[in-house]
Motif scaffolding. Structure first.
Motif, PDB file in Angstrom:
ATOM      1  N   VAL A 113       0.765   0.177  13.204  1.00  0.00           N
ATOM      2  CA  VAL A 113       1.960   0.522  12.403  1.00  0.00           C
ATOM      3  C   VAL A 113       1.496   1.192  11.112  1.00  0.00           C
ATOM      4  O   VAL A 113       0.637   0.672  10.400  1.00  0.00           O
ATOM      5  CB  VAL A 113       2.784  -0.755  12.092  1.00  0.00           C
ATOM      6  CG1 VAL A 113       3.848  -0.478  11.045  1.00  0.00           C
ATOM      7  CG2 VAL A 113       3.419  -1.285  13.376  1.00  0.00           C
ATOM      8  N   SER A 114       2.088   2.346  10.832  1.00  0.00           N
ATOM      9  CA  SER A 114       1.658   3.076   9.632  1.00  0.00           C
ATOM     10  C   SER A 114       2.424   2.577   8.412  1.00  0.00           C
ATOM     11  O   SER A 114       3.498   1.960   8.541  1.00  0.00           O
ATOM     12  CB  SER A 114       1.868   4.583   9.817  1.00  0.00           C
ATOM     13  OG  SER A 114       3.242   4.862   9.793  1.00  0.00           O
ATOM     14  N   THR A 115       1.869   2.862   7.245  1.00  0.00           N
ATOM     15  CA  THR A 115       2.527   2.424   6.013  1.00  0.00           C
ATOM     16  C   THR A 115       3.890   3.105   5.865  1.00  0.00           C
ATOM     17  O   THR A 115       4.862   2.476   5.454  1.00  0.00           O
ATOM     18  CB  THR A 115       1.638   2.727   4.788  1.00  0.00           C
ATOM     19  OG1 THR A 115       1.293   4.107   4.790  1.00  0.00           O
ATOM     20  CG2 THR A 115       0.378   1.901   4.805  1.00  0.00           C
ATOM     21  N   GLY A 116       3.954   4.391   6.250  1.00  0.00           N
ATOM     22  CA  GLY A 116       5.226   5.119   6.162  1.00  0.00           C
ATOM     23  C   GLY A 116       6.270   4.516   7.083  1.00  0.00           C
ATOM     24  O   GLY A 116       7.444   4.383   6.733  1.00  0.00           O
ATOM     25  N   GLN A 117       5.828   4.113   8.287  1.00  0.00           N
ATOM     26  CA  GLN A 117       6.750   3.526   9.282  1.00  0.00           C
ATOM     27  C   GLN A 117       7.324   2.205   8.758  1.00  0.00           C
ATOM     28  O   GLN A 117       8.547   1.988   8.822  1.00  0.00           O
ATOM     29  CB  GLN A 117       5.944   3.282  10.564  1.00  0.00           C
ATOM     30  CG  GLN A 117       6.748   2.799  11.742  1.00  0.00           C
ATOM     31  CD  GLN A 117       5.834   2.370  12.907  1.00  0.00           C
ATOM     32  OE1 GLN A 117       4.640   2.672  12.930  1.00  0.00           O
ATOM     33  NE2 GLN A 117       6.409   1.672  13.860  1.00  0.00           N
ATOM     34  N   LEU A 118       6.473   1.345   8.234  1.00  0.00           N
ATOM     35  CA  LEU A 118       6.964   0.045   7.757  1.00  0.00           C
ATOM     36  C   LEU A 118       7.882   0.232   6.547  1.00  0.00           C
ATOM     37  O   LEU A 118       8.941  -0.394   6.455  1.00  0.00           O
ATOM     38  CB  LEU A 118       5.793  -0.879   7.405  1.00  0.00           C
ATOM     39  CG  LEU A 118       6.182  -2.284   6.936  1.00  0.00           C
ATOM     40  CD1 LEU A 118       6.995  -3.029   8.007  1.00  0.00           C
ATOM     41  CD2 LEU A 118       4.951  -3.121   6.553  1.00  0.00           C
ATOM     42  N   LEU A 119       7.475   1.123   5.645  1.00  0.00           N
ATOM     43  CA  LEU A 119       8.299   1.356   4.449  1.00  0.00           C
ATOM     44  C   LEU A 119       9.686   1.867   4.854  1.00  0.00           C
ATOM     45  O   LEU A 119      10.708   1.359   4.386  1.00  0.00           O
ATOM     46  CB  LEU A 119       7.611   2.370   3.526  1.00  0.00           C
ATOM     47  CG  LEU A 119       8.340   2.692   2.228  1.00  0.00           C
ATOM     48  CD1 LEU A 119       8.376   1.466   1.318  1.00  0.00           C
ATOM     49  CD2 LEU A 119       7.671   3.860   1.494  1.00  0.00           C
ATOM     50  N   SER A 120       9.745   2.840   5.760  1.00  0.00           N
ATOM     51  CA  SER A 120      11.067   3.391   6.087  1.00  0.00           C
ATOM     52  C   SER A 120      11.870   2.388   6.912  1.00  0.00           C
ATOM     53  O   SER A 120      13.093   2.294   6.750  1.00  0.00           O
ATOM     54  CB  SER A 120      10.968   4.758   6.751  1.00  0.00           C
ATOM     55  OG  SER A 120      10.585   4.618   8.062  1.00  0.00           O
ATOM     56  N   PRO A 132       3.544  -4.179   0.917  1.00  0.00           N
ATOM     57  CA  PRO A 132       2.377  -3.711   0.175  1.00  0.00           C
ATOM     58  C   PRO A 132       1.850  -2.433   0.818  1.00  0.00           C
ATOM     59  O   PRO A 132       1.378  -2.463   1.948  1.00  0.00           O
ATOM     60  CB  PRO A 132       1.362  -4.856   0.363  1.00  0.00           C
ATOM     61  CG  PRO A 132       1.781  -5.571   1.604  1.00  0.00           C
ATOM     62  CD  PRO A 132       3.229  -5.293   1.837  1.00  0.00           C
ATOM     63  N   ILE A 133       1.986  -1.312   0.129  1.00  0.00           N
ATOM     64  CA  ILE A 133       1.419  -0.064   0.674  1.00  0.00           C
ATOM     65  C   ILE A 133       0.633   0.651  -0.429  1.00  0.00           C
ATOM     66  O   ILE A 133       0.922   0.481  -1.609  1.00  0.00           O
ATOM     67  CB  ILE A 133       2.489   0.881   1.271  1.00  0.00           C
ATOM     68  CG1 ILE A 133       3.522   1.270   0.212  1.00  0.00           C
ATOM     69  CG2 ILE A 133       3.148   0.306   2.493  1.00  0.00           C
ATOM     70  CD1 ILE A 133       4.323   2.500   0.584  1.00  0.00           C
ATOM     71  N   GLY A 152      -1.954  -1.149  -4.200  1.00  0.00           N
ATOM     72  CA  GLY A 152      -0.808  -0.252  -4.320  1.00  0.00           C
ATOM     73  C   GLY A 152       0.110  -0.713  -5.422  1.00  0.00           C
ATOM     74  O   GLY A 152      -0.295  -1.492  -6.288  1.00  0.00           O
ATOM     75  N   TYR A 153       1.377  -0.259  -5.344  1.00  0.00           N
ATOM     76  CA  TYR A 153       2.249  -0.427  -6.506  1.00  0.00           C
ATOM     77  C   TYR A 153       2.621  -1.884  -6.804  1.00  0.00           C
ATOM     78  O   TYR A 153       3.170  -2.161  -7.851  1.00  0.00           O
ATOM     79  CB  TYR A 153       3.501   0.447  -6.370  1.00  0.00           C
ATOM     80  CG  TYR A 153       4.307   0.158  -5.120  1.00  0.00           C
ATOM     81  CD1 TYR A 153       4.105   0.889  -3.961  1.00  0.00           C
ATOM     82  CD2 TYR A 153       5.251  -0.859  -5.108  1.00  0.00           C
ATOM     83  CE1 TYR A 153       4.809   0.625  -2.827  1.00  0.00           C
ATOM     84  CE2 TYR A 153       5.969  -1.136  -3.958  1.00  0.00           C
ATOM     85  CZ  TYR A 153       5.747  -0.391  -2.826  1.00  0.00           C
ATOM     86  OH  TYR A 153       6.452  -0.669  -1.692  1.00  0.00           O
ATOM     87  N   PRO A 317       4.681   6.674  -1.395  1.00  0.00           N
ATOM     88  CA  PRO A 317       3.547   6.692  -2.294  1.00  0.00           C
ATOM     89  C   PRO A 317       3.640   7.830  -3.312  1.00  0.00           C
ATOM     90  O   PRO A 317       4.331   8.816  -3.071  1.00  0.00           O
ATOM     91  CB  PRO A 317       2.367   6.925  -1.354  1.00  0.00           C
ATOM     92  CG  PRO A 317       2.955   7.668  -0.188  1.00  0.00           C
ATOM     93  CD  PRO A 317       4.360   7.184  -0.046  1.00  0.00           C
ATOM     94  N   ILE A 318       2.928   7.641  -4.427  1.00  0.00           N
ATOM     95  CA  ILE A 318       2.829   8.733  -5.398  1.00  0.00           C
ATOM     96  C   ILE A 318       1.989   9.819  -4.751  1.00  0.00           C
ATOM     97  O   ILE A 318       1.058   9.522  -4.006  1.00  0.00           O
ATOM     98  CB  ILE A 318       2.089   8.273  -6.680  1.00  0.00           C
ATOM     99  CG1 ILE A 318       2.756   7.059  -7.284  1.00  0.00           C
ATOM    100  CG2 ILE A 318       2.027   9.399  -7.708  1.00  0.00           C
ATOM    101  CD1 ILE A 318       1.918   6.410  -8.374  1.00  0.00           C
ATOM    102  N   PHE A 319       2.276  11.078  -5.057  1.00  0.00           N
ATOM    103  CA  PHE A 319       1.499  12.152  -4.458  1.00  0.00           C
ATOM    104  C   PHE A 319       0.147  12.234  -5.167  1.00  0.00           C
ATOM    105  O   PHE A 319      -0.111  13.059  -6.026  1.00  0.00           O
ATOM    106  CB  PHE A 319       2.244  13.477  -4.527  1.00  0.00           C
ATOM    107  CG  PHE A 319       1.481  14.601  -3.881  1.00  0.00           C
ATOM    108  CD1 PHE A 319       1.018  14.477  -2.583  1.00  0.00           C
ATOM    109  CD2 PHE A 319       1.212  15.767  -4.574  1.00  0.00           C
ATOM    110  CE1 PHE A 319       0.301  15.497  -1.982  1.00  0.00           C
ATOM    111  CE2 PHE A 319       0.492  16.790  -3.982  1.00  0.00           C
ATOM    112  CZ  PHE A 319       0.037  16.654  -2.690  1.00  0.00           C
ATOM    113  N   ALA A 320      -0.752  11.292  -4.792  1.00  0.00           N
ATOM    114  CA  ALA A 320      -2.013  11.122  -5.529  1.00  0.00           C
ATOM    115  C   ALA A 320      -2.980  12.272  -5.334  1.00  0.00           C
ATOM    116  O   ALA A 320      -3.867  12.482  -6.162  1.00  0.00           O
ATOM    117  CB  ALA A 320      -2.669   9.820  -5.077  1.00  0.00           C
TER     118      ALA A 320
END
Ligand SMILES: Cc1cc2nc3c(=O)[nH]c(=O)nc-3n(C[C@H](O)[C@H](O)[C@H](O)COP(=O)(O)OP(=O)(O)OC[C@H]3O[C@@H](n4cnc5c(N)ncnc54)[C@H](O)[C@@H]3O)c2cc1C
Length: 458
Positions: A113-120, A132-133, A152-153, A317-320
């Motif tokens: 599972v990707s961080t983007g997938q879990l966040l959305s 936590p991402i 992360g944040y 995420p911030i565009f680091a």
């Protein structure tokens, strides 16, 4: 090894489409976006079930073929590029979100599972909860991040991501499935203890002890409002005092620092970004006033970021990677070190000297993890991917930075092969013996990501 036989066996397990040794595919998996040199890969396999992972591992063990587990492959430090050839096991197809437990606030997910997938998924279905991402691209996996002690944040408030693991399901090198944490006793993946904590064996061990197939990570309540305020310091020596003042308020969700020579307007300052959260806009305003005073007390100039920057810095995420491409040619490697707070000023000053010596604009950052108990300092080196000399230059800067971090009492983070050797050189001998004993007991044939954390006993 007869490559055709091995391929056939892998295809029998996962299906023809999901095991390959086609040159063009091996080429992609032989490198990562960082400065590491490409290394040889023999096979790629993408399992979809725990049973398939078990079958692959049992087969690889019988044939003594190395296995390298891979999530998003985004650590930048070559951790998923095989050192001794073998099979890269790409976990992307194991991407089910199995359970979101609201009362105990955890997510039970598969390792791909990707961080983007879990966040959305949470934003759409549980908007009151946040995961936590890291500030990595959204294709990074949750597992890959927590397994390398990511941050992360939420880290200032709640700690590094490795400490947010409640439980793991692991396929050990002999093919056994092992559950760690409360899930080994209960149906609830809600806690790491109170039993002997074996989860830590699997964090920052870079896939050398087994393949994680499921994990439970903590989720956190999401406040209604979030804002960011900036403080500008002129002198790195003022960093510890200011950070102690900020964390003493107990009001900061995330604290990020940045010192970079480019863009030009950032040169000469250390930016200290504090994230403020609250249930109402009034609380945010009150807290902002508090930070205005705190920044003043810590010798920093207070600044509310202009709207354009505020929007960028409030993204998750911030565009680091904005700091990346100074050399042009798309290469940037960012590693770092966990540092004791009192050594951070020296780390900033000396890392900037290393950057300038290598003709790379200094780009240094940090993130606090649970108060000032740990601070991760990132050192970023850009390079032109099409220029081997420039890549060598970045590697040499990285090596010097790892030496610097260790000399200052820090520990290089998600460290690449050469840096692992430096860490092992400094490590207590009995720690190394124990590490070796555990590894040899679990993996007598040395199939799990061999070459990483390789201990030569004295
Ligand atoms: C632009 C950019 C910004 C970044 N910002 C951050 C940041 O803010 N915070 C941060 O912490 N990191 C950051 N990173 C670093 C890195 O991307 C992340 O930590 C990322 O989450 C790693 O996840 P991954 O899926 O790419 O892991 P991988 O690189 O695929 O794997 C990491 C390690 O874990 C092992 N592993 C992976 N999956 C398994 C498994 N299932 N079983 C056993 N072992 C496994 C691998 O073998 C490897 O050793 C950033 C990277 C980039 C490129």
């Amino acid at each position: 090894m007869d490559k055709e036989i091995v391929l056939k066996q892998l295809q029998n397990i996962v299906g023809n489409e999901y095991a390959s040794n086609r040159e063009e595919e091996l080429y992609i998996y032989s490198q990562d976006p960082g400065a590491s040199k490409p290394r040889n890969v023999d096979f790629i396999v993408l399992p979809m079930t725990v049973d398939e992972v078990q079958q692959i591992i049992k087969y690889a063990n019988k044939e003594k073929i190395p296995i390298i587990p891979m999530g998003g492959g985004l650590t930048l430090s070559g951790l998923i590029i095989p050192v001794k050839g073998g099979i890269v096991m790409d976990m992307k197809r194991m991407n089910k979100i199995i359970e979101i437990n609201e009362p105990s606030r955890f997510a039970l997910i598969e390792a791909g599972v990707s961080t983007g997938q879990l966040l959305s998924y949470l934003n759409n279905n549980y908007p009151q909860l946040q995961p936590p991402i890291p500030d990595a691209p959204p294709s990074a996996t949750v597992a890959g991040n927590v397994l390398i002690h990511g941050s992360g944040y939420l880290s200032q408030k709640y700690g590094d991501h490795g400490s947010m693991i409640n439980g793991l399901e692991v396929v050990l090198p002999n093919g056994d499935i092992c559950k760690l944490g409360s899930c080994s006793v209960s149906n609830y993946w809600f806690s790491r203890g109170p039993i002997p904590d074996l989860i830590g064996l699997f964090t920052s061990s870079f896939g050398t002890l087994g393949v994680i197939t499921k994990l439970s990570v903590k989720l956190y309540p999401k406040p209604n409002f979030r804002d960011v305020v900036f403080g500008l310091l002129n002198d790195p020596k003022d960093i510890p005092k200011l950070l102690l003042e900020i964390t003493a308020t107990g009001l900061a969700e995330d604290v990020l620092l940045g010192m970079q020579d480019k863009p030009e307007w950032m040169k000469g300052y250390i930016f200290v970004m504090t994230y403020v959260t609250g249930e109402t806009q009034e609380v945010i305003e009150e807290n902002t006033k508090i930070f205005k005073k705190v920044y003043k007390k810590g010798n920093a100039r207070f600044m509310k970021p202009p709207d354009r920057m505020r929007t960028i810095y409030l993204e998750k995420p911030i565009f680091a990677a904005g700091a990346a491409d100074y050399r042009k040619g798309g290469g940037f490697e960012y590693v770092g070190a966990f540092m004791p707070l009192e050594k951070v000023p020296e780390a900033y000053i000396k890392a900037a000297e290393i950057s300038r010596k290598h003709n790379i604009p200094p780009t240094i950052g940090s993130r606090l993890m649970s108060g000032t108990h740990t601070i991760v300092v990132f050192f970023s080196y850009s390079f032109n991917r099409a220029d081997p000399k420039d890549m060598e230059n970045a590697r040499s800067a990285l090596h010097e930075t790892n030496e610097l971090a260790l000399n200052l009492g820090g520990i290089p983070w998600k460290v690449e092969l050469e840096g692992q050797k430096l860490v092992l050189d400094k490590m207590d001998n009995n720690y190394k013996k124990l590490l070796n004993l555990i590894r040899k007991t679990l993996d007598p044939n040395g199939i799990m990501n061999p070459g990483n954390w390789e201990v030569t006993e004295k």
